[in-house]
Design an enzyme around this catalytic site. Sequence first.
Site: not given
Length: 753
Positions: A20, A117, A432, A561, A641, A643, A694
Amino acid sequence: MTIRNHTLGFPRVGLRRELKKAQESYWAGNATREDLLATGRELRARHWDQQKQAGIDLLPVGDFAWYDHVLTTSLLLGNVPARHQNSDGSVDIDTLFRIGRGRAPTGEPAAAAEMTKWFNTNYHYMVPEFVKGQQFKLTWTQLLDEVDEALALGHKVKPVLLGPVTYLWLGKVKGESFDRLSLLNDILPVYKQVLTELAKRGVEWVQIDEPALVLELPQEWLDAYKPAYDALQGQVKLLLTTYFEGVTPNLDTIAALPVQGLHVDLVHGKDDVAELHKRLPSDWLLSAGLVNGRNVWRADLTEKYAQIKDIVGKRDLWVASSCSLLHSPIDLSVETRLDAEVKSWFAFALQKCGELALLRDALNSGDTAKLEAWSAPIQARRHSTRVHNAAVEKRLAAITAQDSQRASPYAARAQAQRNRFNLPSWPTTTIGSFPQTTEIRGLRLDFKKGNLDANHYRTGIAEHIKQAIVEQERLGLDVLVHGEAERNDMVEYFGEHLDGFVFTQNGWVQSYGSRCVKPPVVIGDVSRPEPITVEWAKYAQSLTDKPVKGMLTGPVTILCWSFPREDVSRETIAKQIALALRDEVADLEAAGIGIIQIDEPALREGLPLRRSDWDAYLQWGVEAFRINAAVAKDDTQIHTHMCYCEFNDIMDSIAALDADVITIETSRSDMELLESFEEFEYPNEIGPGVYDIHSPNVPSVEWIEALLNKAAQRIPAERLWVNPDCGLKTRGWPETRAALANMVKAAQNLRQA
């Protein structure tokens, strides 16, 4: 017949998230391409060596990816969208990043590939795009280069390749409509070329991943497997690899394929080992996925041994992780803050490799003493007081239908909410979170490390919340948020404040690209000892006359999650969380918060892979949300919400949530998703995301207006909200201000139109 072991893949990111950091440094222009490539080489060498030292016989190669393994496969096949292509047709690592992040070779903005996903996991892949008449050729040799790398280091390798049928299944047609399965014969020559190259290198086995074989595929897709694998046979031995579910429903198709072995997920699937042994060709190798690759629990190896021992000596057998260990943190040994009892219940990727070594040795020798010693802590856990809370279990048992019903139907609530809030048409809001700056992260880190006392920490967070309110008022947004400066992660934050969860220091797993998450672990019954979000929501509301949304993560998303318990059902965990958060809704309402958002982005991704199992899941998933929300009064507006979603096949359940407003991610799919809401005649309000958070690209006012006009062709304008696709946590303030200013301007233009 000596039993061997292997893993299906290993985490890529590094114990300290080295990948990362290298990616983001390269993207920011602070590191060279060679710096980035060197980090990749170091990580691969380390991870192969670690697996070998832990006792793994065959090492996976090709599981490493610079962004995503499906995207790597697209590049391998030369499948690069025209908007991201170099003018000379060449492909390099920047091409790969442009597809993932949204850039043209000129540096101008170009839509990123869609992201969704990976089956029912928390990992995201970049959706391949297919156009009619497309050409494919071997363009990106990363797999071959990495095999050479591993062989040079003296490793026994098993290359990993995403199979051709699953690759096509995962993609989408762009432009003129056609059947993407018709491209199968066009991509097979590239696969053959790769297998030929691997054979030249002396590779014996190739793991060819076809997880689509666990799905309820249309017959024409099932029928495509035989000719595809007829074309691929003969170069190397193929281990047909499936995971995340069982294969028994498609076993006849599988058993007819010209492959030499089959990997099955014996953790998440319900396949019977004896039946598999009976129905598979006797000369096939069976790879038994016995150790859970997507959870953190120590395996009861005595159970795993019993599950497989009856076929030992009757056919070639390998023992393996159920799926790639990509979905597991790397190493439990660096977790120094976990309670000793709890730590004894866990196993991360390296420990799972050790479990596979123990299991292999016991199956080869018949001596199970070490398995029994390893399994003792997880057996003792069943009676631990850390796991069971009688009050929670009693409250769960007392739930009635009334607990999941709002006081009035939507129409009456909508009127009460209009009277209370008096919002303009095309009301604007955000999802948010606001940018998590270095300053915010440093503040939280200093507090966590004990370098900052609680008073200074709270003063700092309050200042960031105040700044977020000021920014939103300056931009002219209608419904505000507090910005979530106090939250590191939308699930971790709630887990930290709920009993029944524990946290790791370094339990990172990859979500997409350079984004990593550190999921909490549900170790016992869940309850809320005290209010979680009320204080900061109340403070934010005191700074403005505009409504400020209370922000909660929904029960299904917290479940999906997190690493869940394995000793109770997912339904039980979700409803326990729902009851805890129901109390939070009541407390927010009592504190004067009139709009409360309960995010459920994971509702759809939690769906079982087989459609025949969907109804039962959706029933309890919707009920959990409603238990959470139903305590709200009529004039309290409940938002949710979602996504990365395809909604058309679950619209009944989306409507059954009975949220007053739903915001959804739609910009990457050009508002296509609204078709589902239009056809269903979705009755409540909806906020289709108007730009992709994103990507760092700033959308123009005209772009946003065009999307909203497109939305208004499908949904009455009086029921539309205006918002970004998702939270703005990962973005910087300059692009956030610019994008939101354009979004507000577009809404104002439409009000005047």
